[in-house]
Scaffold this motif. Structure first.
Motif, PDB file in Angstrom:
ATOM      1  N   ALA A 225     -29.836  97.021  -7.883  1.00 26.03           N
ATOM      2  CA  ALA A 225     -30.513  97.060  -9.183  1.00 26.03           C
ATOM      3  C   ALA A 225     -29.604  96.434 -10.226  1.00 26.03           C
ATOM      4  O   ALA A 225     -28.400  96.714 -10.269  1.00 26.03           O
ATOM      5  CB  ALA A 225     -30.845  98.491  -9.587  1.00 26.03           C
ATOM      6  N   VAL A 226     -30.177  95.570 -11.056  1.00 27.57           N
ATOM      7  CA  VAL A 226     -29.465  94.983 -12.187  1.00 27.57           C
ATOM      8  C   VAL A 226     -30.148  95.497 -13.452  1.00 27.57           C
ATOM      9  O   VAL A 226     -31.319  95.206 -13.695  1.00 27.57           O
ATOM     10  CB  VAL A 226     -29.498  93.446 -12.149  1.00 27.57           C
ATOM     11  N   VAL A 227     -29.428  96.280 -14.236  1.00 26.60           N
ATOM     12  CA  VAL A 227     -29.992  96.889 -15.429  1.00 26.60           C
ATOM     13  C   VAL A 227     -29.678  96.004 -16.626  1.00 26.60           C
ATOM     14  O   VAL A 227     -28.518  95.795 -16.973  1.00 26.60           O
ATOM     15  CB  VAL A 227     -29.437  98.311 -15.659  1.00 26.60           C
ATOM     16  N   GLY A 228     -30.731  95.447 -17.266  1.00 24.98           N
ATOM     17  CA  GLY A 228     -30.548  94.581 -18.422  1.00 24.98           C
ATOM     18  C   GLY A 228     -31.558  93.451 -18.423  1.00 24.98           C
ATOM     19  O   GLY A 228     -31.948  92.965 -17.350  1.00 24.98           O
ATOM     20  N   GLY A 229     -31.954  93.028 -19.625  1.00 28.91           N
ATOM     21  CA  GLY A 229     -32.992  92.008 -19.713  1.00 28.91           C
ATOM     22  C   GLY A 229     -32.563  90.709 -20.347  1.00 28.91           C
ATOM     23  O   GLY A 229     -33.396  89.850 -20.621  1.00 28.91           O
ATOM     24  N   GLY A 230     -31.245  90.526 -20.583  1.00 29.16           N
ATOM     25  CA  GLY A 230     -30.778  89.331 -21.270  1.00 29.16           C
ATOM     26  C   GLY A 230     -30.049  88.369 -20.347  1.00 29.16           C
ATOM     27  O   GLY A 230     -30.111  88.469 -19.121  1.00 29.16           O
ATOM     28  N   GLU A 231     -29.310  87.428 -20.959  1.00 26.40           N
ATOM     29  CA  GLU A 231     -28.642  86.387 -20.189  1.00 26.40           C
ATOM     30  C   GLU A 231     -27.496  86.923 -19.334  1.00 26.40           C
ATOM     31  O   GLU A 231     -27.173  86.342 -18.300  1.00 26.40           O
ATOM     32  CB  GLU A 231     -28.135  85.283 -21.115  1.00 26.40           C
ATOM     33  N   THR A 232     -26.865  88.024 -19.746  1.00 20.56           N
ATOM     34  CA  THR A 232     -25.840  88.631 -18.889  1.00 20.56           C
ATOM     35  C   THR A 232     -26.455  89.042 -17.560  1.00 20.56           C
ATOM     36  O   THR A 232     -25.915  88.762 -16.481  1.00 20.56           O
ATOM     37  CB  THR A 232     -25.222  89.858 -19.585  1.00 20.56           C
ATOM     38  N   ALA A 233     -27.613  89.696 -17.639  1.00 16.06           N
ATOM     39  CA  ALA A 233     -28.315  90.103 -16.420  1.00 16.06           C
ATOM     40  C   ALA A 233     -28.798  88.888 -15.631  1.00 16.06           C
ATOM     41  O   ALA A 233     -28.729  88.867 -14.396  1.00 16.06           O
ATOM     42  CB  ALA A 233     -29.495  91.005 -16.776  1.00 16.06           C
ATOM     43  N   ALA A 234     -29.289  87.864 -16.327  1.00 13.83           N
ATOM     44  CA  ALA A 234     -29.800  86.665 -15.651  1.00 13.83           C
ATOM     45  C   ALA A 234     -28.711  86.015 -14.805  1.00 13.83           C
ATOM     46  O   ALA A 234     -28.960  85.596 -13.666  1.00 13.83           O
ATOM     47  CB  ALA A 234     -30.348  85.678 -16.674  1.00 13.83           C
ATOM     48  N   ALA A 235     -27.490  85.917 -15.350  1.00 12.47           N
ATOM     49  CA  ALA A 235     -26.393  85.289 -14.602  1.00 12.47           C
ATOM     50  C   ALA A 235     -26.062  86.101 -13.354  1.00 12.47           C
ATOM     51  O   ALA A 235     -25.792  85.539 -12.286  1.00 12.47           O
ATOM     52  CB  ALA A 235     -25.167  85.158 -15.492  1.00 12.47           C
ATOM     53  N   VAL A 236     -26.081  87.435 -13.485  1.00 10.40           N
ATOM     54  CA  VAL A 236     -25.797  88.292 -12.334  1.00 10.40           C
ATOM     55  C   VAL A 236     -26.873  88.118 -11.267  1.00 10.40           C
ATOM     56  O   VAL A 236     -26.571  87.975 -10.076  1.00 10.40           O
ATOM     57  CB  VAL A 236     -25.705  89.764 -12.782  1.00 10.40           C
ATOM     58  N   VAL A 237     -28.148  88.127 -11.674  1.00 11.31           N
ATOM     59  CA  VAL A 237     -29.243  87.994 -10.713  1.00 11.31           C
ATOM     60  C   VAL A 237     -29.178  86.643  -9.999  1.00 11.31           C
ATOM     61  O   VAL A 237     -29.362  86.562  -8.781  1.00 11.31           O
ATOM     62  CB  VAL A 237     -30.603  88.182 -11.414  1.00 11.31           C
ATOM     63  N   ARG A 299     -34.387  77.921 -17.294  1.00 10.29           N
ATOM     64  CA  ARG A 299     -33.695  77.478 -16.087  1.00 10.29           C
ATOM     65  C   ARG A 299     -33.380  78.658 -15.179  1.00 10.29           C
ATOM     66  O   ARG A 299     -33.530  78.584 -13.948  1.00 10.29           O
ATOM     67  CB  ARG A 299     -32.410  76.754 -16.490  1.00 10.29           C
ATOM     68  N   ALA A 300     -32.935  79.802 -15.776  1.00 10.55           N
ATOM     69  CA  ALA A 300     -32.638  80.984 -14.971  1.00 10.55           C
ATOM     70  C   ALA A 300     -33.906  81.535 -14.329  1.00 10.55           C
ATOM     71  O   ALA A 300     -33.901  81.938 -13.156  1.00 10.55           O
ATOM     72  CB  ALA A 300     -31.972  82.048 -15.832  1.00 10.55           C
ATOM     73  N   ILE A 301     -35.002  81.546 -15.072  1.00 12.16           N
ATOM     74  CA  ILE A 301     -36.273  82.023 -14.529  1.00 12.16           C
ATOM     75  C   ILE A 301     -36.683  81.182 -13.322  1.00 12.16           C
ATOM     76  O   ILE A 301     -37.099  81.703 -12.279  1.00 12.16           O
ATOM     77  CB  ILE A 301     -37.380  81.981 -15.601  1.00 12.16           C
ATOM     78  N   GLU A 302     -36.537  79.867 -13.443  1.00  9.69           N
ATOM     79  CA  GLU A 302     -36.916  78.976 -12.349  1.00  9.69           C
ATOM     80  C   GLU A 302     -36.083  79.244 -11.105  1.00  9.69           C
ATOM     81  O   GLU A 302     -36.595  79.280  -9.975  1.00  9.69           O
ATOM     82  CB  GLU A 302     -36.761  77.519 -12.779  1.00  9.69           C
ATOM     83  N   ALA A 303     -34.777  79.465 -11.313  1.00 11.08           N
ATOM     84  CA  ALA A 303     -33.891  79.705 -10.174  1.00 11.08           C
ATOM     85  C   ALA A 303     -34.196  81.036  -9.498  1.00 11.08           C
ATOM     86  O   ALA A 303     -34.153  81.152  -8.269  1.00 11.08           O
ATOM     87  CB  ALA A 303     -32.436  79.676 -10.637  1.00 11.08           C
ATOM     88  N   ILE A 304     -34.525  82.046 -10.308  1.00 13.67           N
ATOM     89  CA  ILE A 304     -34.718  83.390  -9.770  1.00 13.67           C
ATOM     90  C   ILE A 304     -36.077  83.545  -9.107  1.00 13.67           C
ATOM     91  O   ILE A 304     -36.208  84.149  -8.043  1.00 13.67           O
ATOM     92  CB  ILE A 304     -34.547  84.429 -10.902  1.00 13.67           C
ATOM     93  N   THR A 305     -37.109  82.985  -9.721  1.00 12.50           N
ATOM     94  CA  THR A 305     -38.469  83.233  -9.227  1.00 12.50           C
ATOM     95  C   THR A 305     -38.801  82.459  -7.955  1.00 12.50           C
ATOM     96  O   THR A 305     -39.870  82.663  -7.376  1.00 12.50           O
ATOM     97  CB  THR A 305     -39.514  82.885 -10.307  1.00 12.50           C
ATOM     98  N   THR A 306     -37.930  81.615  -7.505  1.00 13.98           N
ATOM     99  CA  THR A 306     -38.150  80.972  -6.205  1.00 13.98           C
ATOM    100  C   THR A 306     -37.840  81.929  -5.062  1.00 13.98           C
ATOM    101  O   THR A 306     -38.117  81.625  -3.906  1.00 13.98           O
ATOM    102  CB  THR A 306     -37.274  79.717  -6.064  1.00 13.98           C
ATOM    103  N   GLU A 307     -37.248  83.084  -5.400  1.00 15.16           N
ATOM    104  CA  GLU A 307     -36.867  84.060  -4.385  1.00 15.16           C
ATOM    105  C   GLU A 307     -37.811  85.251  -4.424  1.00 15.16           C
ATOM    106  O   GLU A 307     -37.921  85.939  -5.437  1.00 15.16           O
ATOM    107  CB  GLU A 307     -35.422  84.539  -4.624  1.00 15.16           C
ATOM    108  N   ALA A 308     -38.497  85.529  -3.326  1.00 16.71           N
ATOM    109  CA  ALA A 308     -39.431  86.652  -3.264  1.00 16.71           C
ATOM    110  C   ALA A 308     -38.710  87.996  -3.263  1.00 16.71           C
ATOM    111  O   ALA A 308     -39.340  89.040  -3.404  1.00 16.71           O
ATOM    112  CB  ALA A 308     -40.296  86.528  -2.018  1.00 16.71           C
ATOM    113  N   THR A 309     -37.375  87.984  -3.097  1.00 12.97           N
ATOM    114  CA  THR A 309     -36.617  89.233  -3.019  1.00 12.97           C
ATOM    115  C   THR A 309     -36.250  89.784  -4.390  1.00 12.97           C
ATOM    116  O   THR A 309     -35.599  90.818  -4.478  1.00 12.97           O
ATOM    117  CB  THR A 309     -35.332  89.026  -2.205  1.00 12.97           C
ATOM    118  N   VAL A 310     -36.614  89.121  -5.483  1.00 12.86           N
ATOM    119  CA  VAL A 310     -36.325  89.602  -6.833  1.00 12.86           C
ATOM    120  C   VAL A 310     -37.568  90.280  -7.402  1.00 12.86           C
ATOM    121  O   VAL A 310     -38.630  89.667  -7.512  1.00 12.86           O
ATOM    122  CB  VAL A 310     -35.872  88.444  -7.756  1.00 12.86           C
TER     123      VAL A 310
END
Length: 452
Positions: A225-237, A299-310
């Motif tokens: 679990a990654v708690v947070g909705g900003g760019e810090t969380a985006a980089a971790v995800v 850009r982060a959304i594009e990278a993350i949403t290609t993965e069904a595991t998120v």
């Protein structure tokens, strides 16, 4: 850049020293500090009187963009265009047409483009479609600019800020030991401060621990679990997506993971905030929420949403408990029953306290701040209503410059990397009109005095 020992710094900037007059002491050697120092140098080269800048930083220039600062491992990509560099948007004003044009021209010596040209990388970057650089590349750019800028750097931590005799007394603990008291007419808080997150529990992995240790578990495919909705969380995800195939769940108070608005009209409010003060509070809050806080870059959304595991779960974490070998989180949503979820690893990416610097203020300075906010709690939300056009806290003398809290009162770009050239103009333009957003009289305390 001139690196100074504590002893040399105290000899030059100790109590009563002439060099402390007009001096701005900046806490943190990041983009805001460098933009201000570079603009000061350019103005002085053109014969314009400008404050000098002293920077205090424990880990080196641009450290928050490297593993040394504990906020990244250097691999994530910058969420802002690198062309929004130390001089952007190159619209200096207030010195006369000829000098303003010269300022804009000379600031290009410190640009992202100049950095790439000097390294022989400009053509390759353009041919590749102007990609966002990795954090390590951005840090290299900042160091390159610092080497070409005239300012002293003291390696250490600011531990205490107090007002005395119309100046700031800045107590610095040296990176190699020892301490010194440095003095300045103004202090600027340029960075985000400590990065422990907001979930105080030893079952939680902090961002610093994640970037240093990665997923510190023997499980092959842990539920994270990654708690947070900003760019810090985006980089971790993004990093998690690359390094493991288990399920990653983003937890934030919002109904979805929002993508940051980056259209022309949103960006224009960052680069040209003249209309900002005309907007009512609700509109300002909406713009900030839509374009800066609690959002992922496209850009982060594009990278993350290609993965069904998120996955995403809405809620505010109200309790953390150990449950056998897992961590149990209790999520609260207004009007709904609380939910309990279990994970193998929980990473707190909620970010730092924006008002962290209050912990540095000694008695007189803290009393002055309390007088300014009145009956309101001394929080970021209260302070941000009192930021002047020069990005200082309205009513406090000597001046405390708080660009990281300036978004609401002065424009959304001052709190981040989006308008560093405008930020330096505002900070250095003490002689020009910097009328306050509120009518509260200034608070200046005598030695040991109480606010009137």
């Amino acid at each position: 850049m001139e690196s100074l020992s504590l002893q040399d710094a105290e000899r030059r900037f100790g109590a009563g020293r002439a060099e402390t007059r007009g001096l701005i002491c900046v806490v943190g050697a990041g983009p805001k500090a460098l933009a201000t120092a570079a603009k000061s140098q350019v103005l002085r080269e053109l014969g314009v009187e400008a404050p000098r800048v002293l920077v205090v930083e424990p880990y080196g220039v641009g450290a928050n963009w490297t593993a040394a600062g504990g906020r990244t491992n250097g691999r994530p990509r910058l969420s802002t265009s690198p062309e929004k560099d130390l001089g952007f948007p190159y619209t200096s004003q207030g010195h006369g047409t000829a000098i303003d044009a010269s300022v804009n021209t000379l600031m290009q010596k410190f640009s992202w483009t100049a950095f790439l040209v000097s390294a022989g990388r400009y053509a390759a970057w353009v041919d590749a479609g102007r990609p966002s650089p990795r954090h390590l590349d951005w840090a290299a750019y900042l160091r390159w600019a610092a080497e070409r800028t005239d300012f002293p750097l003291v390696s250490g931590w600011v531990r205490r800020l107090e007002t005395s005799c119309g100046q700031w007394e800045v107590t610095v603990e040296g990176s190699s030991g020892g301490s010194a008291a440095l003095w300045a007419d103004r202090v600027m808080i340029s960075g985000p401060g400590p990065h422990g997150g907001r979930l105080a529990d030893d079952a939680i992995c902090t961002v610093e621990e994640f970037w240093r240790l990665g997923l510190d578990t023997t499980l092959v495919d842990p539920a994270v679990a990654v708690v947070g909705g900003g760019e810090t969380a985006a980089a971790v995800v993004e990093d998690l997506v690359r390094q493991h195939s288990g399920r990653t769940t983003v937890i934030s108070p919002y109904p979805v993971v929002y993508s940051r608005g980056e259209g022309f009209f949103e960006n224009a409010l960052y680069s040209s905030p003249e209309r900002w003060r005309e907007l009512p509070e609700q509109d300002r809050r909406e713009v900030i929420a839509r374009t800066d806080r609690g959002v992922y870059s496209p850009r982060a959304i594009e990278a993350i949403t290609t993965e069904a595991t998120v996955l995403h779960q809405q809620g505010t974490v109200t309790a953390v408990r150990r449950a056998d070998t897992q961590v149990e989180l209790e999520l609260h949503n207004p009007g709904r029953a609380a939910r309990t979820l279990r994970f193998d690893v929980v990473i707190d990416a909620t970010g730092a306290r924006p008002d962290w610097f209050l912990d540095l203020l000694a008695d007189r300075a803290r009393s002055a701040v309390a007088a300014i906010v009145g009956d309101a709690p001394e929080t970021a939300e209260a302070l941000e209503r009192h930021i002047r056009a020069d990005l200082s806290l309205d009513g406090l003398r000597p001046k405390l410059l708080l660009p990281t809290l300036a978004a609401y009162a002065q424009g959304p770009g001052f709190a981040n990397l989006s308008s560093l050239g405008l930020l330096s103009d505002r900070v250095l333009a003490e002689s020009r009109d910097t009328s306050a957003p509120a009518t509260r009289p200034r608070v200046s305390l005598p030695e040991g005095g109480e606010p009137a």
